[in-house]
Design a protein around this motif. Structure first.
Motif, PDB file in Angstrom:
ATOM      1  N   HIS A   1       0.814  -1.223   0.000  1.00 38.39           N
ATOM      2  CA  HIS A   1       0.000   0.000   0.000  1.00 38.39           C
ATOM      3  C   HIS A   1       0.846   1.270   0.000  1.00 38.39           C
ATOM      4  N   ASP A   2       2.155   1.115  -0.160  1.00 36.11           N
ATOM      5  CA  ASP A   2       3.050   2.268  -0.252  1.00 36.11           C
ATOM      6  C   ASP A   2       3.270   2.584  -1.726  1.00 36.11           C
ATOM      7  N   PRO A   3       2.738   3.702  -2.232  1.00 40.22           N
ATOM      8  CA  PRO A   3       2.880   4.024  -3.659  1.00 40.22           C
ATOM      9  C   PRO A   3       4.327   4.060  -4.135  1.00 40.22           C
ATOM     10  N   ALA A   4       5.258   4.325  -3.242  1.00 43.49           N
ATOM     11  CA  ALA A   4       6.663   4.408  -3.634  1.00 43.49           C
ATOM     12  C   ALA A   4       7.211   3.060  -4.112  1.00 43.49           C
ATOM     13  N   ARG A   5       6.540   1.977  -3.761  1.00 47.19           N
ATOM     14  CA  ARG A   5       6.998   0.638  -4.140  1.00 47.19           C
ATOM     15  C   ARG A   5       6.555   0.230  -5.537  1.00 47.19           C
TER      16      ARG A   5
ATOM     17  N   THR B   1      -1.320   1.607  -7.256  1.00 46.85           N
ATOM     18  CA  THR B   1      -1.335   2.349  -5.988  1.00 46.85           C
ATOM     19  C   THR B   1      -0.918   3.796  -6.179  1.00 46.85           C
ATOM     20  N   THR B   2      -0.344   4.131  -7.341  1.00 40.53           N
ATOM     21  CA  THR B   2       0.060   5.509  -7.600  1.00 40.53           C
ATOM     22  C   THR B   2      -0.920   6.160  -8.576  1.00 40.53           C
ATOM     23  N   THR B   3      -0.711   7.440  -8.824  1.00 46.25           N
ATOM     24  CA  THR B   3      -1.571   8.181  -9.760  1.00 46.25           C
ATOM     25  C   THR B   3      -0.821   8.635 -11.000  1.00 46.25           C
ATOM     26  N   ASP B   4       0.448   8.297 -11.111  1.00 47.24           N
ATOM     27  CA  ASP B   4       1.262   8.691 -12.268  1.00 47.24           C
ATOM     28  C   ASP B   4       1.914   7.437 -12.850  1.00 47.24           C
ATOM     29  N   HIS B   5       1.476   7.064 -14.055  1.00 47.70           N
ATOM     30  CA  HIS B   5       1.979   5.841 -14.678  1.00 47.70           C
ATOM     31  C   HIS B   5       2.692   6.127 -15.991  1.00 47.70           C
ATOM     32  N   ALA B   6       3.214   7.333 -16.123  1.00 49.98           N
ATOM     33  CA  ALA B   6       3.951   7.665 -17.340  1.00 49.98           C
ATOM     34  C   ALA B   6       5.157   6.758 -17.519  1.00 49.98           C
ATOM     35  N   TYR B   7       5.706   6.260 -16.437  1.00 48.75           N
ATOM     36  CA  TYR B   7       6.880   5.389 -16.532  1.00 48.75           C
ATOM     37  C   TYR B   7       6.581   4.064 -17.243  1.00 48.75           C
ATOM     38  N   LEU B   8       5.294   3.731 -17.381  1.00 48.10           N
ATOM     39  CA  LEU B   8       4.920   2.476 -18.042  1.00 48.10           C
ATOM     40  C   LEU B   8       4.768   2.620 -19.561  1.00 48.10           C
TER      41      LEU B   8
ATOM     42  N   PRO C   1       0.409  -5.703 -23.904  1.00 48.14           N
ATOM     43  CA  PRO C   1      -0.859  -5.141 -23.432  1.00 48.14           C
ATOM     44  C   PRO C   1      -0.878  -5.046 -21.909  1.00 48.14           C
ATOM     45  N   ILE C   2      -1.360  -3.920 -21.409  1.00 48.94           N
ATOM     46  CA  ILE C   2      -1.502  -3.691 -19.972  1.00 48.94           C
ATOM     47  C   ILE C   2      -2.932  -3.235 -19.705  1.00 48.94           C
ATOM     48  N   ALA C   3      -3.581  -3.843 -18.735  1.00 49.53           N
ATOM     49  CA  ALA C   3      -4.943  -3.469 -18.364  1.00 49.53           C
ATOM     50  C   ALA C   3      -4.979  -3.125 -16.881  1.00 49.53           C
ATOM     51  N   PHE C   4      -5.598  -2.002 -16.550  1.00 48.49           N
ATOM     52  CA  PHE C   4      -5.722  -1.552 -15.171  1.00 48.49           C
ATOM     53  C   PHE C   4      -7.083  -1.968 -14.612  1.00 48.49           C
ATOM     54  N   VAL C   5      -7.098  -2.357 -13.340  1.00 50.47           N
ATOM     55  CA  VAL C   5      -8.351  -2.704 -12.678  1.00 50.47           C
ATOM     56  C   VAL C   5      -8.471  -1.928 -11.370  1.00 50.47           C
ATOM     57  N   ASP C   6      -9.709  -1.690 -10.973  1.00 49.47           N
ATOM     58  CA  ASP C   6     -10.062  -0.981  -9.740  1.00 49.47           C
ATOM     59  C   ASP C   6      -9.784   0.506  -9.817  1.00 49.47           C
TER      60      ASP C   6
ATOM     61  N   GLY D   1     -12.388   7.075   5.700  1.00 48.02           N
ATOM     62  CA  GLY D   1     -11.579   6.706   4.547  1.00 48.02           C
ATOM     63  C   GLY D   1     -10.119   6.514   4.883  1.00 48.02           C
ATOM     64  N   ASP D   2      -9.354   6.101   3.882  1.00 43.22           N
ATOM     65  CA  ASP D   2      -7.926   5.875   4.052  1.00 43.22           C
ATOM     66  C   ASP D   2      -7.162   7.150   3.709  1.00 43.22           C
ATOM     67  N   SER D   3      -6.923   7.396   2.427  1.00 44.42           N
ATOM     68  CA  SER D   3      -6.169   8.567   2.000  1.00 44.42           C
ATOM     69  C   SER D   3      -6.771   9.117   0.717  1.00 44.42           C
ATOM     70  N   LEU D   4      -6.872  10.432   0.624  1.00 41.04           N
ATOM     71  CA  LEU D   4      -7.404  11.047  -0.587  1.00 41.04           C
ATOM     72  C   LEU D   4      -6.409  10.963  -1.745  1.00 41.04           C
ATOM     73  N   ALA D   5      -5.197  10.490  -1.483  1.00 36.46           N
ATOM     74  CA  ALA D   5      -4.252  10.257  -2.570  1.00 36.46           C
ATOM     75  C   ALA D   5      -4.696   9.077  -3.423  1.00 36.46           C
ATOM     76  N   LEU D   6      -5.558   8.223  -2.867  1.00 35.43           N
ATOM     77  CA  LEU D   6      -6.105   7.103  -3.619  1.00 35.43           C
ATOM     78  C   LEU D   6      -7.288   7.594  -4.453  1.00 35.43           C
ATOM     79  N   PRO D   7      -7.258   7.407  -5.771  1.00 32.55           N
ATOM     80  CA  PRO D   7      -8.352   7.907  -6.621  1.00 32.55           C
ATOM     81  C   PRO D   7      -9.717   7.377  -6.215  1.00 32.55           C
ATOM     82  N   THR D   8      -9.780   6.121  -5.768  1.00 32.53           N
ATOM     83  CA  THR D   8     -11.068   5.557  -5.377  1.00 32.53           C
ATOM     84  C   THR D   8     -11.659   6.305  -4.180  1.00 32.53           C
ATOM     85  N   VAL D   9     -10.827   6.623  -3.202  1.00 27.88           N
ATOM     86  CA  VAL D   9     -11.299   7.337  -2.014  1.00 27.88           C
ATOM     87  C   VAL D   9     -11.743   8.750  -2.399  1.00 27.88           C
TER      88      VAL D   9
END
Length: 330
Positions: free
Chosen positions: A99-103, A124-131, A139-144, A182-190
């Motif tokens: 649950h640590d976005p840095a990982r 767990t992060t909000t920036d996936h430009a590195y992918l 092919p990459i598919a994101f869930v949740d 809630g947990d953290s507003l850094a999580l898009p779902t929250v």
């Protein structure tokens, strides 16, 4: 054990033709395909997955990366992808991101270096430009959660709509002081679920009070402290919307000791057996996994298709006893 060279000699075709049949190349003539396949059956030929890896540059493996493989929600996604992959004669490599976005980046790139055939990821992060370099190759598919700064297929649930539905349900029971757990507003779902909570309040003419938003509640101590603050005389909360199953499960001991009206986003094992049983917004994580896996296979079969799509699945309210706690006294 028969080899591809044995099959080619017995069928009277080239080694390249056997390879094309094995890889389901549509340009092989039907009669030739039938002859090669019949020879494979006669000689009990077993494809060499390692050789296939060397030829294609990809291993016959689908990667699945989720925050927590023990979490029932993510476990259901993993199981669905595994079943879909097995039906395609593919293996599955599962990794936990934590649950640590840095990982996330290190964990995903470690998996991707194994030359996967595809990857399903609950980020767990909000920036996936590195992918981006990886997404151009497999092919990459994101869930949740949908990706950030990356165009990719994604399969999510209606976070905002579900939160609005749960909050409106509690308002319908007469509550006007509703807390948000809630947990953290850094999580898009929250963050999305907080917006749904606010929309339901606005639709009911109830002012939004930021003091009623309690975060960092994904652990037992955090949830207990959040509920204690929300229920203090100064805030006077009479009902709570819990924005995810982790927070709800963390809050169970405090809620059991001193129940309060509750509706939660996300079902979990035994939620219907607690006292009181928990009213939830039900999701379908298995469907998320199935759809994501199917999209990977579709992309692999048709690599030229560039359009990436976002699919949002509906959610439903399952009413149980917790939403009725305190009804008649508020």
């Amino acid at each position: 054990m028969a080899t591809m060279r044995d099959i080619a000699a017995a069928a009277g075709v080239s080694l390249k033709t056997v390879s094309r049949v094995q890889n389901d190349d549509p340009h092989v003539l039907p009669a030739t395909r039938m002859r090669v396949e019949a020879t494979m059956r006669e000689l009990s030929y077993v494809p060499n997955a390692l050789a296939t890896t060397f030829r294609s540059g990809r291993s016959p493996v689908v990667g699945v990366a989720v925050p927590d493989i023990v979490d029932p929600f993510f476990a259901a996604i993993v199981n669905a992808v595994e079943e879909a992959a097995l039906a395609e004669d593919l293996s599955t490599l599962v990794t936990s991101l934590g649950h640590d976005p840095a990982r996330e980046r290190q964990a995903l790139e470690s998996v991707l270096r194994r030359q996967l055939s595809g990857l399903v990821v609950a980020p767990t992060t909000t920036d996936h430009a590195y992918l981006k370099p990886w997404a151009e190759r497999i092919p990459i598919a994101f869930v949740d959660r949908a990706p950030g700064r990356l165009v990719a297929d994604s399969f999510t649930q209606d976070d905002r709509g579900g939160a609005r539905l749960a909050t409106a349900h509690l308002l319908g029971h007469g509550h006007r002081r509703l807390g948000f757990l809630g947990d953290s507003l850094a999580l898009p779902t929250v963050a999305e679920r907080l917006e749904g909570y606010r929309e339901a309040l606005a639709e009911a003419g109830v002012p939004f009070d930021p003091e009623l938003v309690a975060l960092e509640a994904a652990t037992r101590p955090g949830a207990a402290a959040a509920l204690e603050r929300l229920r203090s005389p100064a805030l006077g909360v009479t009902a709570v919307f819990s924005s995810d199953a982790r927070c709800t499960m963390a809050a169970v001991p405090a809620l059991t000791a001193d129940p309060i009206a509750l509706a939660a986003f996300g079902d979990f094992p035994l939620a219907d057996s607690l006292t009181p049983s928990i009213t939830v917004i039900a999701q379908d994580p298995a469907e998320l996994g199935r759809l994501a896996a199917a999209r990977l296979f579709e992309r692999s079969a048709h690599p030229g298709r560039r359009l990436r799509r976002r699919t949002v699945l509906p959610v439903t309210l399952v009413e149980r006893d917790s939403c009725r706690v305190g009804v008649g006294t508020v």
